[in-house]
Structure formats: structure tokens, C-alpha cells
Design a protein around this motif. Structure first.
Motif, PDB file in Angstrom:
ATOM      1  N   GLY A   2       0.814  -1.208   0.000  1.00  0.00           N
ATOM      2  CA  GLY A   2       0.000   0.000   0.000  1.00  0.00           C
ATOM      3  C   GLY A   2       0.838   1.244   0.000  1.00  0.00           C
ATOM      4  O   GLY A   2       2.064   1.190   0.034  1.00  0.00           O
ATOM      5  N   SER A   4       0.712   5.557   1.378  1.00  0.00           N
ATOM      6  CA  SER A   4       0.006   6.532   2.204  1.00  0.00           C
ATOM      7  C   SER A   4       0.527   7.930   1.947  1.00  0.00           C
ATOM      8  O   SER A   4       1.741   8.141   1.909  1.00  0.00           O
ATOM      9  N   GLU A 248      -8.695   9.911   5.548  1.00  0.00           N
ATOM     10  CA  GLU A 248      -8.227   8.685   4.913  1.00  0.00           C
ATOM     11  C   GLU A 248      -9.344   7.913   4.224  1.00  0.00           C
ATOM     12  O   GLU A 248     -10.368   7.612   4.838  1.00  0.00           O
ATOM     13  N   HIS A 250      -9.605   4.297   2.083  1.00  0.00           N
ATOM     14  CA  HIS A 250      -8.834   3.069   1.835  1.00  0.00           C
ATOM     15  C   HIS A 250      -9.430   2.274   0.673  1.00  0.00           C
ATOM     16  O   HIS A 250     -10.654   2.241   0.504  1.00  0.00           O
ATOM     17  N   GLU A 252      -8.897  -1.656  -1.139  1.00  0.00           N
ATOM     18  CA  GLU A 252      -8.209  -2.944  -1.277  1.00  0.00           C
ATOM     19  C   GLU A 252      -8.867  -3.697  -2.426  1.00  0.00           C
ATOM     20  O   GLU A 252     -10.070  -3.577  -2.663  1.00  0.00           O
ATOM     21  N   HIS A 285      -4.770   5.297   0.823  1.00  0.00           N
ATOM     22  CA  HIS A 285      -4.268   4.025   1.367  1.00  0.00           C
ATOM     23  C   HIS A 285      -4.747   2.895   0.458  1.00  0.00           C
ATOM     24  O   HIS A 285      -5.950   2.668   0.321  1.00  0.00           O
TER      25      HIS A 285
END
Length: 304
Positions: A2, A4, A248, A250, A252, A285
Motif C-alpha cells: 500500500g 500513504s 483517509e 482506503h 483494497e 491508502h
């Protein structure tokens, strides 16, 4: 794997914490004054405004605690730290806005059936004090309210209470000069309806974050299509996108590659994906699971 894009927000948190603390003490003073004044004058609007101010005190304390918690570092037991504390605070505060509004509606209907003469002079002066106190608190929190759900929830509590005090002032003037006693109940109802409208939107948005829903401004379909334009990528599937807090987002996903590439080749592709997703979708992220020839579900959304 990942990536950031992080920034230092400690100064903002310290400033927000100080402003919240000032607002807490101001609202405690206003609440005490309004409770005494409401009992002495017999004004339901003033007492309802005091109740709302008390909810402000509770919401501000919750916001202040959350503001402190988010600065705590992550640990083995809390791998995300307390980053969601402010979202939880926003949800609680939005819920209290609506609960307070329902209580005000019940009381206003009861008082509307049995209007009472009210000491309008006291109502007028206390509402002016509340307007000045809440107005100052609103100015303290306004700057960062748009970028932080926690501060926005506290800001909305204070803003609606300031407007409620304006309504109480108008009602006091009408009662003083025209003896329109039922205006007290009407204004209480108006305040309650306004609280519901303002609280519902914040409750809904904070609920979405707590439930890990995809942010409204983020298109999963577009993200998948953009990643699949990369030559080596065959398929993007098993996608999850959620907002952890105000700063943030995220992502995935599993990526099926056309060839059995090396780890170093994957790193180059991953860097391209990270830059694309961050700059176009503000997702900071990213966690990608690389696959080649794996027999699993290839749908964009897979029920885990």
C-alpha cells in the motif's frame, strides 16, 4: 502492499481542542442562566433553548474527548489507533440533535394546548446573552467545520442553538409588545423541525462511514476501469473501498495479471496504480493482492 499520503495535523487538533474547550465553558454558563431564567419567566422556549444548550455541552465534551483520542498512537491492540473516534462522536451528536428535537415537539404541543403568560423581559435579555455566547463559539469552530465531521457536529449544535436563541428573542419581543403568548410554542416547534433537518444529514453521513460504505464521491466502476487500462492488468475484482475518517480513504482489491510477472515488475505497476488512484480519486491508502491464474471469483464486488 500500500501507499500513504499523510500530513501533520497535530497543530490543527490542538487548536480545535482549545476552541472546543472555550465553547464548553461558554455553553455551561449559558445553560445555567437559561434554566434559571426559564423557570422564573415560565418560558418554554427559553427552557427548550436551555435543554438544547445542555445537549451542546454534552456534544462539545464528546467532541473534545474524540479530538484528544485521535492523537493517540496506534498499537498492537489498536492498529488504527482511535482514528474513528471523531466519526463516532459526530454520529452520537447528530443522534442527540434529533432526540432533543422530538422532546421539544412533545413539550411544544402540550404548551400550545395550555398557553401561559411569560415574563418577556427576562426572555429577551437571556436570549441576547445566548446569541452572543453561541455566536462566538460558532466563529471559533466554523473554519474547520467543513473538513471534519466531529467539528461539524459540534458546530451544528452551536449554530442551531444560536438560531434558536434568535427565535426566542423574536418571540420575547412579540410577547412583550403584542402579548402573543402562543408564539412561544410555535417558535419551539420551528426550532425542533430545524434540528431534525440539520441533524439527519450528519447522522446519515457519519452512519455511512461507520458502516464502511463506499464514499458518495467515489465511483468503484470508474476506478476499476482506470486500473484495467494498465497493459499488464487482466482483471480487477474483490474490491473494497471505505472511509476510515475525514482524512483517509482506503482501497483494497485483487488484481489478476495477464502474465506471471516478477515482484519488482509488480512494484512498478503498483506505484502507477497508487499515483493514479491518489491524484484522480484522492484515495491515500491502497492494498493490492496480485494474482496470476488463480481460480477465484472475478466479480468486482464479492460477498465475503
Amino acid at each position: 502492499m500500500g501507499h500513504s499520503h499523510s500530513h501533520n495535523h497535530s497543530h490543527h487538533h490542538d487548536l480545535n481542542s482549545r476552541n472546543l474547550l472555550i465553547s464548553i465553558f461558554l455553553n455551561i454558563a449559558i445553560t445555567v442562566a437559561q434554566v434559571i431564567g426559564g423557570i422564573v419567566s415560565g418560558s418554554l422556549a427559553l427552557l427548550s433553548d436551555a435543554l438544547h444548550n445542555f445537549s451542546d455541552v454534552i456534544s462539545l465534551i464528546i467532541s473534545w474527548i474524540a479530538n484528544k483520542l485521535v492523537k493517540k498512537k496506534a498499537s498492537l491492540k489498536r492498529t488504527f489507533g482511535y482514528k474513528r473516534a471523531e466519526i463516532l462522536a459526530a454520529f452520537i451528536n447528530a443522534a442527540t440533535l434529533i432526540v432533543v428535537a422530538v422532546l421539544l415537539i412533545i413539550e411544544a404541543i402540550e404548551r400550545f394546548r395550555n398557553p401561559q403568560e411569560i415574563e418577556s423581559n427576562l426572555v429577551i435579555w437571556l436570549s441576547i446573552i445566548a446569541i452572543l455566547g453561541n455566536g462566538f463559539s460558532v466563529l471559533l469552530l466554523k473554519k474547520n467545520a467543513d473538513d471534519n465531521m466531529n467539528l461539524k457536529s459540534a458546530y451544528l449544535h452551536l449554530l442551531t442553538d444560536m438560531l434558536a436563541s434568535v427565535a426566542v428573542l423574536i418571540g420575547g419581543l412579540l410577547m412583550k409588545y403584542y402579548e402573543i403568548w402562543w408564539i412561544d410554542s410555535v417558535l419551539t416547534l420551528a426550532i425542533a423541525v430545524y434540528l431534525v433537518v440539520m441533524g439527519w444529514d450528519l447522522l446519515k453521513n457519519s452512519f455511512k462511514v461507520l458502516m464502511l460504505f463506499t464514499p458518495d464521491s467515489t465511483s468503484v466502476k470508474s476506478i476499476v476501469e482506470d486500473i484495467q487500462t494498465i497493459d499488464a492488468v487482466k482483471n480487477v475484482h474483490h474490491v473494497h473501498i471505505w472511509q476510515l475518517n475525514e482524512e483517509e480513504i482506503h482501497l483494497e482489491a485483487h488484481i489478476d495479471f495477464k502474465e506471471d510477472i516478477t515482484l519488482s515488475q509488480f512494484d512498478v505497476i503498483l506505484n502507477s496504480i497508487e499515483e493514479l488512484i491518489y491524484h484522480k480519486y484522492d484515495i491515500n491508502h491502497i492494498n493490492i493482492q496480485p494474482e496470476y491464474g488463480k481460480c477465484d471469483a472475478k466479480d468486482v464486488i464479492v460477498q465475503d
